[in-house]
Motif scaffolding. Structure first.
Motif, PDB file in Angstrom:
ATOM      1  N   LEU A  65       0.781  -1.278   0.026  1.00 18.09           N
ATOM      2  CA  LEU A  65      -0.063  -0.178  -0.140  1.00 18.09           C
ATOM      3  C   LEU A  65       0.821   1.299  -0.047  1.00 18.09           C
ATOM      4  O   LEU A  65       0.500   2.235  -0.537  1.00 18.09           O
ATOM      5  CB  LEU A  65      -0.990  -0.011   1.303  1.00 18.09           C
ATOM      6  CG  LEU A  65      -1.935  -0.894   1.250  1.00 18.09           C
ATOM      7  CD1 LEU A  65      -2.928  -1.148   2.692  1.00 18.09           C
ATOM      8  CD2 LEU A  65      -3.037  -0.573   0.097  1.00 18.09           C
ATOM      9  N   LEU A  68       2.051   1.633  -3.498  1.00 13.06           N
ATOM     10  CA  LEU A  68       1.039   2.159  -4.214  1.00 13.06           C
ATOM     11  C   LEU A  68       0.848   3.782  -4.041  1.00 13.06           C
ATOM     12  O   LEU A  68       0.640   4.421  -5.129  1.00 13.06           O
ATOM     13  CB  LEU A  68      -0.022   1.256  -4.234  1.00 13.06           C
ATOM     14  CG  LEU A  68      -0.248  -0.015  -4.881  1.00 13.06           C
ATOM     15  CD1 LEU A  68      -1.400  -0.967  -4.410  1.00 13.06           C
ATOM     16  CD2 LEU A  68      -0.041  -0.035  -6.323  1.00 13.06           C
ATOM     17  N   SER A  69       0.908   4.049  -3.002  1.00 16.69           N
ATOM     18  CA  SER A  69       0.572   5.615  -2.538  1.00 16.69           C
ATOM     19  C   SER A  69       1.715   6.384  -3.212  1.00 16.69           C
ATOM     20  O   SER A  69       1.334   7.850  -3.318  1.00 16.69           O
ATOM     21  CB  SER A  69       0.354   5.546  -1.015  1.00 16.69           C
ATOM     22  OG  SER A  69       1.785   5.477  -0.419  1.00 16.69           O
ATOM     23  N   TYR A  91       0.291   5.364   5.640  1.00 15.67           N
ATOM     24  CA  TYR A  91       0.699   3.895   5.465  1.00 15.67           C
ATOM     25  C   TYR A  91       2.066   3.655   5.871  1.00 15.67           C
ATOM     26  O   TYR A  91       2.536   2.731   6.307  1.00 15.67           O
ATOM     27  CB  TYR A  91       0.864   3.769   3.825  1.00 15.67           C
ATOM     28  CG  TYR A  91      -0.470   3.743   3.028  1.00 15.67           C
ATOM     29  CD1 TYR A  91      -1.646   3.116   3.743  1.00 15.67           C
ATOM     30  CD2 TYR A  91      -0.911   4.108   2.050  1.00 15.67           C
ATOM     31  CE1 TYR A  91      -2.774   2.677   3.193  1.00 15.67           C
ATOM     32  CE2 TYR A  91      -1.989   4.084   1.193  1.00 15.67           C
ATOM     33  CZ  TYR A  91      -3.237   3.309   1.973  1.00 15.67           C
ATOM     34  OH  TYR A  91      -4.277   3.297   1.462  1.00 15.67           O
ATOM     35  N   THR A 120      -8.972   3.982   7.014  1.00 14.90           N
ATOM     36  CA  THR A 120      -8.544   4.226   5.526  1.00 14.90           C
ATOM     37  C   THR A 120      -9.261   3.516   4.555  1.00 14.90           C
ATOM     38  O   THR A 120     -10.024   4.043   3.469  1.00 14.90           O
ATOM     39  CB  THR A 120      -7.166   3.917   5.387  1.00 14.90           C
ATOM     40  OG1 THR A 120      -6.268   4.482   6.360  1.00 14.90           O
ATOM     41  CG2 THR A 120      -6.551   4.267   3.814  1.00 14.90           C
ATOM     42  N   TYR A 124     -12.046   4.965   1.535  1.00 16.96           N
ATOM     43  CA  TYR A 124     -12.182   4.241   0.376  1.00 16.96           C
ATOM     44  C   TYR A 124     -13.832   3.840  -0.226  1.00 16.96           C
ATOM     45  O   TYR A 124     -14.409   4.136  -1.218  1.00 16.96           O
ATOM     46  CB  TYR A 124     -11.022   3.345  -0.178  1.00 16.96           C
ATOM     47  CG  TYR A 124      -9.967   3.975  -0.683  1.00 16.96           C
ATOM     48  CD1 TYR A 124      -9.697   4.571  -1.766  1.00 16.96           C
ATOM     49  CD2 TYR A 124      -8.837   4.237   0.451  1.00 16.96           C
ATOM     50  CE1 TYR A 124      -8.633   4.964  -2.303  1.00 16.96           C
ATOM     51  CE2 TYR A 124      -7.630   4.776  -0.061  1.00 16.96           C
ATOM     52  CZ  TYR A 124      -7.491   5.400  -1.415  1.00 16.96           C
ATOM     53  OH  TYR A 124      -6.407   5.889  -1.830  1.00 16.96           O
ATOM     54  N   GLN A 144      -7.671   6.700 -11.099  1.00 19.94           N
ATOM     55  CA  GLN A 144      -6.514   5.727 -10.729  1.00 19.94           C
ATOM     56  C   GLN A 144      -6.658   4.700 -11.616  1.00 19.94           C
ATOM     57  O   GLN A 144      -5.424   3.727 -11.523  1.00 19.94           O
ATOM     58  CB  GLN A 144      -6.534   5.702  -9.174  1.00 19.94           C
ATOM     59  CG  GLN A 144      -6.285   6.666  -8.385  1.00 19.94           C
ATOM     60  CD  GLN A 144      -6.186   6.435  -6.870  1.00 19.94           C
ATOM     61  OE1 GLN A 144      -5.995   5.254  -6.512  1.00 19.94           O
ATOM     62  NE2 GLN A 144      -6.351   7.360  -6.094  1.00 19.94           N
ATOM     63  N   GLN A 151      -5.851  -1.190  -4.427  1.00 15.44           N
ATOM     64  CA  GLN A 151      -5.544  -0.671  -3.351  1.00 15.44           C
ATOM     65  C   GLN A 151      -6.934  -0.757  -2.257  1.00 15.44           C
ATOM     66  O   GLN A 151      -6.796  -1.450  -1.233  1.00 15.44           O
ATOM     67  CB  GLN A 151      -5.788   0.747  -3.205  1.00 15.44           C
ATOM     68  CG  GLN A 151      -4.215   1.433  -3.897  1.00 15.44           C
ATOM     69  CD  GLN A 151      -4.406   2.920  -3.580  1.00 15.44           C
ATOM     70  OE1 GLN A 151      -4.116   3.297  -2.429  1.00 15.44           O
ATOM     71  NE2 GLN A 151      -4.468   3.765  -4.788  1.00 15.44           N
ATOM     72  N   LEU A 155      -6.474  -3.227   1.029  1.00 19.10           N
ATOM     73  CA  LEU A 155      -6.973  -2.579   2.186  1.00 19.10           C
ATOM     74  C   LEU A 155      -7.971  -3.639   2.812  1.00 19.10           C
ATOM     75  O   LEU A 155      -8.053  -3.697   3.958  1.00 19.10           O
ATOM     76  CB  LEU A 155      -7.662  -1.113   1.865  1.00 19.10           C
ATOM     77  CG  LEU A 155      -6.567  -0.112   1.804  1.00 19.10           C
ATOM     78  CD1 LEU A 155      -7.267   1.241   1.584  1.00 19.10           C
ATOM     79  CD2 LEU A 155      -6.174  -0.105   3.464  1.00 19.10           C
TER      80      LEU A 155
END
Length: 1441
Positions: A65, A68-69, A91, A120, A124, A144, A151, A155
């Motif tokens: 994560l 990816l962020s 993260y 988080t 989302y 995205q 993600q 998550l």
């Protein structure tokens, strides 16, 4: 919303910052890491590797994560860098926490990590998942591309899946005593706990085997064991350990945190119950008005239907889990509390004073641990009254107001206006319940007492009258149960149907969405109001029982050492002399009531007075000549009353005290374990004790030797054997002080002399202080270093050496002279040692058979016991028809409301009053039929209760002596209390509920099929899956329930055995050992109970989830694949929701019923036990019989069981009416077997003629009621002396007093100033407040009252002093001339002047004739013994006379 959506990605950063601040401020991370390491080994052995693997997986997910962020850019909004930085920081913080979690194993960071990740994920879901369910919104992060959903997926795994699936670490309650095998519940993951999958192993194992054994059950969690519950609970509940407050207050305080957790769940639960009605309302509103713009898509509301059902199930099952664990803990604590409190009670005080206190302690404890404890546990739902039900009613009103507006308050007003009536009913219920409990108490105590003296009842032929007595108590009980049931029926009819229906009619502004959404709410309102008043009823019952428990704990009289009322010092004034055993100016009474003079003159008032100073000599034998049973004051059993400022008494316990009571007490265990008791094992000492206590020959008689079980009350041992086992226990112990109360009385002279010579003069006695009470002064005085003579009222007549005592006490001198003559005749005895013939046991020594456990489903024969008792097929056909009519009426009412609602908006006037009249007619007809059905069923259940109880009592009273030998009393009492109580309550009520729910389920299912005919496949599939789950569940549930039922009896049995031997247990200081045994048995019961309760949660969760799937699938079918009118769709979904809920309750209720029906199996087992021959018309003797006491025996053989060895062989003899016959014989000669065979108590062959009629042709009650036997240890009933002599009120007081005088009571009480027995004197259970000698006198008086032509005395005067014995022998000689006396004796001088003497050897008659004739036989055994005696001329003179 744009600002909210934009700023939402900053929320995880805020939460991360707060988490970091909290972590740093605690400064406890290092300490927790160290604490965690202490449990590392335990964790590793209980799932540590799996936990570590999940932590590593979570760390990997956090790293992905973070990557990816960093990589993914946000092109859709202007603040991309800020939000990307916030996400990266979040993260990064999560990765740091995950690394700490993996590296150190610290548990403190895990909640922070889960919170950050879940927040988080929630953001989302809010931004990107929720918009998919709407018509107007779109996901905010679609730019995205696929990485967005990657993600979200990752998550979901790290924030939801891993926290739900990771096992929990096992943390022992006591780190020093961790469990070797941990209950799976203690290491189960959150999801496993929620869905109860940790039970899958035991569930499927039970499905594969016929019966799940107890050892295969999961171990009891350590936090549920009594050892860990007791330190938490007793300081707040034990009146001796803490504050004196009501036991309910103590329970609330002890379980305050568990109760708080249950309150939290009960706040969530009513909120979740409104999710399905809201979803149904919105879905139907969409179908009614498809043209209107809607925000949410239909599938969202359908999904919400399912989520709502699952949420309800999760919260409700969690509440039930917490509640059942709480009740299990309460059961364990109360059971242990009652037991430990009983160890402090002055038992014999319970027979003094008011009749209200005269209840038998064992019966009182049995009631507390069965009926009262069940009532307390059944009140477990009381928390719902103060949380769930009020909240749900409030939320219902708010929901209805949102739908109907102000008109909803009209219906609410009707509900409130009608509430006082059920309140009055509840008040009546409390009064009725108190009366009902009193009647249940009376019946249970009568049954308990009857079972405890059942052998005596059968020997006296009292079965029919005893059955009538129990039936009378039962009828009084059933009368009040019926009144309670009528009140419950009225409350049920009022609340379940009438009030909610009237409220609903007054509230409606009709449309399909309003009708069917509100119908679900009105169903909840009806259900909760009905439940509320049911819970009030249960709470009232529980409060009554809690008050009774509180009364027991606070107002029973305790020993002086525990009583706050006792302000006197019981230690010597001179503390330096604390090792002295003795008294000064002391008075002792059985209770405080006797001490303060509150008793009436007619009540027995025994006071033992010690005037002056009495000090016993240390390290020698101290002889006490006086009233038997008086030594209980030494052990602290009597209440100490100081009569002067210098009064004191002292019994130093530092080096131990051993006590052999006059009434020998043995446990239901092996002979070896009875002797060793709580002492350490020493084989050399043990063998020496067997020799000195003359037990070696006795053990040779048993195939299993010292491993032979003695049975309840030592039924396999003779009186002499029990006395010597009790003595051996005292000698084997290492106690410094030994108190022996009349242990020589049951022994013949030879055995008594052996005990004196080998034991009291033996090496095991040296250096120990022995206090011996006995009538056998000469024999015991040879070892005595100090002699005390007491009068019958307890006053000291003399003390000092034997010569001093003889000089000062003329009566004692006469007693010694008499004893000397008897001792000189010791060689004449031919019965040494006195071991009556007992049946040989198998090589394992087992006597008590293991309790039977049925395998598989409950058998039809057991269920038919209830069904046939209710009235059979015709009864059920009529009840089923009425139930179908009622349920169909309520279903028609629901559909008609929808039909009425559909008439609006059609442009045609709606005839409101016509529809209202039709609806009201349907309602009131359904209610009327329902009330009839309930009353009709109640009548049948009432009839079944009466019939089953009568069958049970008749079966137990009519069983064989052999069955009584192998069956513990506790099992019989459990059948008559716990199992019979289940028939009176839960079984009949449960079966009615099963029928009602089955009918309702079938009707709802057919209603669904009518409006959704193509969905029948889904319905059948749903039913099949639920049925499979039910079958799997039942395989384990029945096994566990049976093991749980069988675990209850040992708890009650231990309590009963302890109460019976309280004086001995306390004297030995064995309370801690007995408390440990109690905790072990309670833990065993708790282990089965915990598993039993958890299994219910397992099946309920699965049934609810399946029900939610069924309703949601039906909604999908109706909305997307069928074009139906909204009111039909609403009706169908309403029925589907009710059906899915019903399936949950049906599975639970049916399984509960089948589990409870195991009580029917247990009752059926005892109804079908082996029976003695039943009375017949042909067995009724002529009216004149017996006209004489003649007895003729021809070739009589006997055995104790059908396949056992013969104990009598071809015995033949004749006795003329009025003759006195003495029976003597060596060990195992068959004396007691002969007396039992005359009464047909054992298996016999041959013929016995009583007054010229064969006894084999007579009914047993006719035979036994015309023969009276006085056993060696007589049993008495709770009540007055009058009720013991004449239990059925057949004689006047003059006759009873004459019988007492003839039996020798006057001779015993001549010298007593106080405490004389009268007809109004209270007798405790079994005669516990009397000496054995007094009991034998009362039993003899009872025999004289009966006026039998044949009287059998089996060592009936063994515990009576010689003076009283002489009076009794004189009274026996003055009986009517046609009364035949058949006397089994150890003392030759007792029967030397008999008309005939019978000598038995190995079950055969070897000599039988007049003493004079037998003495003329040159080789005769009797003549040889007399010729060898030192008093030959006196014996010949007696024989010639």
């Amino acid at each position: 919303m744009a600002f909210t959506m934009a700023s939402s990605l900053l929320l995880p950063l805020y939460i991360s910052t707060a988490s970091a601040v909290i972590l740093l401020s605690t400064l406890g991370l290092k300490l927790r890491v160290k604490s965690s390491s202490e449990h590392a080994s335990g964790t590793h052995s209980h799932g540590g590797r799996t936990i570590f693997a999940f932590k590593v997986a979570r760390l990997v997910g956090c790293l992905v994560l973070l990557s990816l962020s960093v990589v993914v850019g946000d092109k859709s909004e202007g603040l991309a860098s800020t939000r990307r930085a916030a996400l990266c920081a979040t993260y990064l913080y999560a990765c740091a926490l995950a690394i700490v979690s993996v590296a150190s194993g610290s548990r403190v960071v895990v909640p922070h990590l889960n919170t950050v990740l879940f927040s988080t994920f929630a953001v989302y879901v809010y931004r990107d998942v929720f918009p998919l369910a709407t018509f107007t919104l779109v996901p905010k992060d679609l730019a995205q591309g696929p990485l967005l959903w990657a993600q979200v997926g990752i998550l979901f795994v790290v924030a939801v899946v891993i926290p739900l699936l990771i096992p929990r670490e096992y943390i022992p309650v006591d780190p020093k005593n961790s469990m070797p095998q941990v209950n799976p519940e203690q290491t189960a993951s959150i999801l496993s706990l929620a869905l109860y999958t940790f039970l899958d192993t035991i569930i499927f194992r039970a499905y594969r085997v016929p019966h799940l054994e107890f050892d295969q059950l999961p171990p009891l969690p350590d936090y549920d064991s009594v050892e860990n519950l007791k330190p938490r609970a007793f300081p707040h509940m034990d009146v001796f350990a803490g504050k004196k407050r009501h036991v309910l207050v103590g329970l609330i305080w002890v379980f305050r945190w568990k109760l708080a957790a249950m309150v939290v769940v009960l706040v969530i639960l009513p909120l979740s119950t409104f999710i399905p009605p809201i979803a149904l309302n919105r879905l139907l509103n969409y179908l009614e008005n498809p043209a209107e713009e809607s925000t949410m898509k239909p599938w969202f509301w359908i999904l919400l239907l399912f989520v709502g059902q699952v949420t309800i199930a999760l919260s409700f099952q969690r509440y039930l889990f917490l509640m059942t664990r709480l009740t299990n803990n309460v059961t364990a604590i109360i059971s242990q509390l009652v037991f430990e409190h009983a160890l402090r009670i002055r038992v014999k005080a319970e027979t003094a004073g008011n009749n209200a206190k005269a209840a038998d302690l064992q019966g009182q404890m049995t009631n507390l641990l069965t009926t009262d404890l069940a009532n307390i546990i059944n009140a477990k739902e009381v928390l719902l009254l103060f949380t769930f039900i009020p909240l749900q009613v409030i939320f219902s009103i708010v929901f209805l107001y949102q739908i109907f507006g102000l008109s909803s308050f009209v219906g609410t007003g009707i509900t409130i206006a009608m509430l006082p009536l059920p309140g009055y009913i509840a008040k009546w219920q409390q009064t009725v319940q108190k009366q009902t409990m009193q009647k249940i108490d009376a019946r249970v105590q009568t049954v308990t007492e009857t079972v405890n003296v059942l052998r005596m009842i059968k020997m006296l032929g009292w079965e029919m009258k005893t059955e009538e007595r129990i039936a009378s108590k039962r009828e009084e009980e059933l009368t009040w149960i019926w009144r309670r049931r009528l009140l419950e029926i009225s409350t049920r009819a009022f609340n379940n149907a009438l009030v909610p229906s009237l409220t609903m009619l007054a509230s409606f502004e009709l449309s399909a969405s309003k009708v069917f959404a509100s119908m679900a709410v009105f169903d909840m309102l009806r259900f909760q109001l009905g439940n509320g008043f049911f819970y009030v009823s249960s709470a009232i019952n529980g409060k009554v029982s809690l008050d009774r428990l509180n009364e027991f704990l606070h107002n029973t009289e305790l020993l002086d050492s525990f009583s706050s009322q006792n302000t006197s010092e019981v230690l010597p004034v001179d503390e330096s002399a604390s090792d002295v055993v003795g008294f000064r100016d002391a008075t002792f009474a059985w209770s405080n009531d006797e001490a303060d003079g509150s008793l009436t003159p007619s009540s027995r008032r025994f006071l033992l007075k010690i005037e002056g100073e009495l000090l016993f000599k240390s390290d020698c034998v101290n002889l006490v000549v006086g009233p038997t049973g008086s030594l209980t004051n030494f052990t602290g059993e009597m209440h100490f009353i100081p009569s002067s400022p210098s009064s004191w008494y002292n019994l130093p316990r530092g080096e131990g005290v051993a006590y052999a009571a006059q009434e020998s007490w043995v446990q239901n265990d092996t002979i070896r374990n009875n002797i060793i008791f709580t002492s350490p094992v020493n084989e050399e000492r043990y063998k020496k004790v067997l020799y000195q206590c003359c037990l070696e020959r006795d053990l040779d008689l048993f195939d299993a030797g010292d491993q032979t079980e003695v049975g309840e009350k030592g039924l396999t041992l003779s009186g002499g054997q029990k006395a010597r086992v009790t003595l051996a226990r005292a000698i084997y112990s290492d106690a410094k002080i030994i108190i022996l109360d009349d242990i020589l009385a049951p022994l013949d002279v030879h055995t008594a002399k052996w005990i004196v010579d080998k034991c009291l003069r033996g090496d095991l006695i040296k250096g120990r202080t022995v206090i011996l009470v006995t009538h056998n002064v000469v024999l015991a005085s040879e070892t005595a270093g100090f002699v005390v003579s007491l009068s019958n009222d307890g006053r000291i007549l003399s003390q000092g050496s034997i010569s001093d005592a003889l000089a000062r006490d003329e009566n004692l001198a006469k007693e010694v002279q008499k004893d000397q003559e008897i001792l000189e005749k010791a060689e004449e005895e031919i019965d040494s040692p006195p071991v009556d013939q007992v049946e040989k046991k198998d090589c394992q020594g087992k006597l008590i058979v293991a309790e039977e456990i049925e395998i598989g489903r409950v058998r039809w024969t057991a269920l038919n016991l209830l069904f046939s008792g209710m009235g059979g097929p015709l009864f059920f056909a009529l009840y089923l028809l009425s139930q179908i009519a009622q349920t169909a009426g309520f279903a028609l009412q629901t559909w008609y409301l929808g039909f009425w609602a559909s008439q609006y908006g059609q442009g045609v006037p709606v005839p409101v009053f016509k529809h209202l009249g039709n609806l009201s007619g349907i309602l009131f007809v359904a209610v009327a039929i329902g009330v009839f059905a309930v009353i009709f069923y109640a009548v049948g259940a009432f009839r079944a209760s009466r019939i089953i109880h009568k069958k049970l009592v008749d079966s137990i009273l009519g069983t064989t002596f052999r069955w009584l030998d192998v069956t513990p009393v506790s099992r019989i009492i459990a059948r008559c209390t716990v199992d019979m109580g289940a028939v009176d309550g839960t079984i009949s009520a449960g079966f009615r509920t099963v029928i009602e729910m089955t009918v309702e389920m079938v009707i709802k299912f057919f209603a669904i099929m009518i409006f959704a005919p193509l969905f029948w496949i889904g319905g059948i599939l749903f039913g099949v899956v639920v049925g499979i789950y039910g079958q799997i569940y039942m395989a384990s549930q029945l096994s566990v329930k049976r093991e749980m039922s069988n675990a209850k009896a040992p708890v009650i049995a231990h309590f009963g055995a302890t109460v019976a031997g309280l004086a001995s247990v306390r004297a030995y200081g064995a309370q801690e050992a007995w408390i440990k045994i109690s905790m072990e048995r309670i833990n065993r019961l708790s282990r089965a109970t915990c598993t039993f309760m958890d299994l219910g949660r397992w099946v309920n969760m699965r049934s609810t989830i399946l029900g939610g799937l069924f309703a949601s699938s039906l909604a999908v079918y109706l909305v997307y694949f069928q074009d139906a009118r909204p009111f039909n769709t609403g009706f169908t979904l309403n029925q589907a929701l009710s059906f899915s809920n019903l399936v949950l309750w049906w599975v639970q209720t049916y399984n509960d019923f089948e589990v409870q029906a195991s009580s029917l199996e247990r009752l059926q087992q005892y109804i079908a036990i082996e029976q003695e021959p039943k009375p017949t018309k042909d067995g009724v003797p002529p009216a004149y019989w017996p006209a004489s006491g003649s007895l003729s025996v021809q070739k009589l053989s006997a055995r104790y069981s059908a396949d056992g060895p013969e104990v009598l062989h071809d015995v033949s003899f004749n006795i003329q009416s009025g003759e006195r016959v003495g029976v003597v014989g060596r060990t195992g000669s068959g004396k007691s077997s002969l007396t039992l065979s005359l009464l047909r108590c054992i298996f016999t062959e041959g013929e016995v003629y009583y007054d010229n009629i064969p006894t084999s042709t007579l009914n047993l009650d006719a035979l036994r009621s015309n023969i009276t036997i006085i056993p060696q240890v007589p049993e008495l009933l709770v009540g007055t002396l009058r009720s013991n002599l004449d239990p059925f009120d057949q004689f006047d007081d003059a006759t009873l007093n004459d019988a007492l005088r003839a039996a020798g009571l006057s001779a015993l009480q001549d010298e007593m100033e106080e405490g004389k027995l009268t007809l109004d004197s209270e007798i405790s259970g079994g005669g516990g407040n009397l000496s054995v000698g007094q009991r034998q006198i009362i039993a003899l008086a009872r025999a004289i009252v009966r006026g039998s032509k044949l009287m059998i005395l089996d060592e009936a005067t063994s515990a009576i002093d010689y003076k009283t014995d002489a009076v009794i022998q004189k009274s026996l000689r003055e009986l009517p001339s046609d009364t035949t006396l058949f006397t089994v004796a150890h003392r030759l001088q007792t029967i030397m002047d008999a008309d005939k003497i019978m000598v038995l050897d190995a079950g055969r008659v070897v000599e039988y004739d007049a003493p004079k004739t037998l003495l003329q036989k040159k080789d005769g055994l009797l003549r040889a013994l007399v010729d060898e005696s030192g008093d030959r001329e006196a014996l010949y003179k007696m024989a010639r006379a």
